[in-house]
Design an enzyme around this catalytic site. Structure first.
Site, mmCIF file in Angstrom:
data_model
loop_
_atom_site.group_PDB
_atom_site.id
_atom_site.type_symbol
_atom_site.label_atom_id
_atom_site.label_comp_id
_atom_site.label_asym_id
_atom_site.label_seq_id
_atom_site.Cartn_x
_atom_site.Cartn_y
_atom_site.Cartn_z
ATOM 1 C CE LYS A 158 -3.183 0.388 3.572
ATOM 2 N NZ LYS A 158 -3.449 1.568 4.302
ATOM 3 C CB SER A 159 3.785 2.313 2.473
ATOM 4 O OG SER A 159 2.815 1.810 2.934
ATOM 5 C CD GLN A 203 0.463 8.215 7.436
ATOM 6 O OE1 GLN A 203 0.138 9.064 8.373
ATOM 7 N NE2 GLN A 203 -0.083 7.462 7.069
ATOM 8 C CG ASP A 235 1.053 0.172 9.815
ATOM 9 O OD1 ASP A 235 0.495 0.320 10.124
ATOM 10 O OD2 ASP A 235 1.122 0.109 8.476
ATOM 11 N NE ARG A 272 -5.119 -0.793 13.253
ATOM 12 C CZ ARG A 272 -4.841 -0.464 12.335
ATOM 13 N NH1 ARG A 272 -3.194 -0.272 11.802
ATOM 14 N NH2 ARG A 272 -5.159 -0.381 11.261
HETATM 15 C C1 S3P Z 1 2.835 4.766 5.909
HETATM 16 C C2 S3P Z 1 3.211 5.286 7.295
HETATM 17 C C3 S3P Z 1 2.566 4.764 8.741
HETATM 18 C C4 S3P Z 1 1.725 3.600 8.415
HETATM 19 C C5 S3P Z 1 0.943 3.518 7.804
HETATM 20 C C6 S3P Z 1 1.301 3.548 6.250
HETATM 21 C C7 S3P Z 1 3.573 5.124 4.627
HETATM 22 O O1 S3P Z 1 2.100 6.096 9.162
HETATM 23 O O2 S3P Z 1 1.440 3.549 10.059
HETATM 24 O O3 S3P Z 1 -0.194 2.282 7.252
HETATM 25 O O4 S3P Z 1 2.874 4.747 3.976
HETATM 26 O O5 S3P Z 1 4.232 6.429 4.760
HETATM 27 P P1 S3P Z 1 2.450 6.943 10.446
HETATM 28 O O6 S3P Z 1 3.953 7.830 9.049
HETATM 29 O O7 S3P Z 1 1.679 7.257 11.049
HETATM 30 O O8 S3P Z 1 3.779 6.184 11.151
#
Ligand code: S3P
Length: 427
Positions: free
Chosen positions: A23-24, A167, A312, A343
């Site tokens: 997904k990322s 993020q 996650d 969570r």
């Molecule tokens: C992600 C970063 C993570 C993760 C999320 C996806 C990303 O969040 O929990 O599912 O793709 O950059 P955080 O940046 O809030 O830790």
């Protein structure tokens, strides 16, 4: 499909080569293609709600997207102001990365999302972006979506983040690419680094030294991205836990990213006693390979460092805790409270409903391994909670409701589950 009744599983031996794509990386591949000169080609893009929303936003921002069902080709001539409200659906990653991406674009943009995303904190990206000259606003003093962004000139920065969040880091790196000078971003612990790897692969001038990333703004457009998205370790992990809690079972998960910032949960499961092996098969942007998990009796562990590397996967890992001997402890994980659900609460309440002893803390929880009992669990609209308790059902049977959220990340989850057990759906 509102609820499912999961039957306990017998031992199984399975090879899966259709785990949902990452997904990322899928979000980033669609978005970053707009920074390239020429056509980017994305294979194995995750066709789930979250990432299809990002692809739709990329189209709304003026990119040409050709999709033959196998390869997605994205060509852009620069970000265009959109007539549409840009809907990120359930995705925090989509919304937070677009904040950085759009904060220097020419025009005015509105980002929104579903009721869950509209309740999640955005100040973690809006505050640092405002401090470098971005013009963003939203409800609750800029903390909650819908957010509005008017593209502005951004100042160079040296930003020290208090949270290890990919993020936030990605939003700031994307902003830095168009800032008026060299920028640095430092984080307290390394968070997932797909943004850095992909942008460097596209020719961006980025140097990573330990926890500090130095970004030289783009002087020209980047090279197109030619990428095959690997399988998502967070999705693969549900099936790793399935094998780890079902006696005499064995699973091979094909084509998963081995990025060290993403496979910490597998390492934790290994520390608990599961037999796990890794076989690297490829390395472009990211190391990629197959992960084999074989059942062995599990023992409790403590998880307290590099939390962002397994954040996650903690809901699914907690199902393994419930099946292990001893008391497992999770610390330093208050970020869990601001994910798709709180969570810490959803895991602790769900496990308690299954007869497992738990203790809740502000930044973590404990789980005493024991006998899991069948129960009725509501996902609270959180895909990872839904899938974790469905996996728990392999041990003891389970009813899980509010399942549509699974489509945000893993649309073929039930097809794979059907290879392991019997599922009865109720509308
Ligand atoms: C992600 C970063 C993570 C993760 C999320 C996806 C990303 O969040 O929990 O599912 O793709 O950059 P955080 O940046 O809030 O830790």
């Amino acid at each position: 499909m509102n609820s499912v009744k999961v039957s306990p599983a017998k031992d199984f031996s399975l090879t899966i080569n259709t785990i949902a794509p990452d997904k990322s990386i899928s979000h980033r591949s669609a978005m970053f293609s707009m920074l390239a000169e020429g056509t980017s080609e994305i294979r194995n893009f995750l066709r789930a709600e979250d990432t299809l929303n990002t692809l739709e936003i990329v189209k709304n921002l003026g990119a040409t997207v050709e999709d033959d069902g196998e390869v997605i080709k994205i060509t852009s001539t620069g970000i265009k102001e959109s007539f549409e409200v840009l809907d990120c659906g359930n995705s925090g990653t989509g919304m937070r990365l677009f904040c950085g991406f759009l904060s220097s674009a020419n025009g005015h943009f509105i980002l929104t999302g579903d009721k869950y995303l509209r309740s999640r904190p955005m100040k973690r990206v809006t505050s640092p972006l405002l401090s470098i000259g971005a013009k963003l606003d939203g409800r609750d003093d800029g903390d909650l979506a819908p957010l509005s962004i008017r593209g502005a000139s951004l100042k160079s920065f040296d930003y020290e983040s208090k949270i290890a969040s990919a993020q936030v880091k990605s939003a700031m790196i994307l902003a830095a690419l168009r800032a008026d000078g060299i920028c640095t971003y430092t984080e307290p612990e390394l968070s997932r680094d797909h943004t850095e790897r992909m942008l460097k692969g596209m020719g961006a001038d980025l140097q990573v030294k330990g926890l500090k990333t130095t970004i030289i703004p783009m002087k020209k457009l980047l090279e197109p991205l030619i990428i095959t998205v690997p399988a998502d370790p967070s999705s693969a992990f549900f099936f790793a836990v399935a094998a780890a809690i079902t006696p005499h079972s064995h699973i091979v998960l094909k084509g998963v990213t081995f990025n060290p910032t993403r496979i910490e949960a597998f390492k934790a499961l290994e520390r608990m006693g599961a037999n796990i092996s890794y076989n690297e098969t490829d390395n472009k942007y990211e190391p990629i390979g197959d992960i084999t998990v074989t059942y062995a009796p599990l023992k409790a562990i403590t998880v307290e460092s590099n939390i962002s590397w397994l954040i996650d996967e903690l809901p699914a890992l907690s199902i393994a805790f419930a099946c292990a001997e001893g008391i497992s402890i999770v610390k330093n994980a208050k970020e869990l409270r601001v994910k798709e659900s709180d969570r810490i609460a959803t895991v602790v309440n769900g496990l308690s409903a299954c007869g497992i002893d738990t203790t809740e803390y502000e930044d973590g929880y404990t789980v005493k391994g024991g006998i899991l009992n069948s129960s009725c669990i509501d996902s609270d609209g959180d895909h990872r909670i839904a899938m974790s308790f469905i996996i728990a059902g392999l041990r003891c049977g389970m009813q899980v409701s509010d399942l549509d959220c699974i489509n945000t990340s893993f649309p073929n989850f039930f097809d794979l589950m059907k290879e392991i057990t019997t599922l009865n759906f109720k509308v």
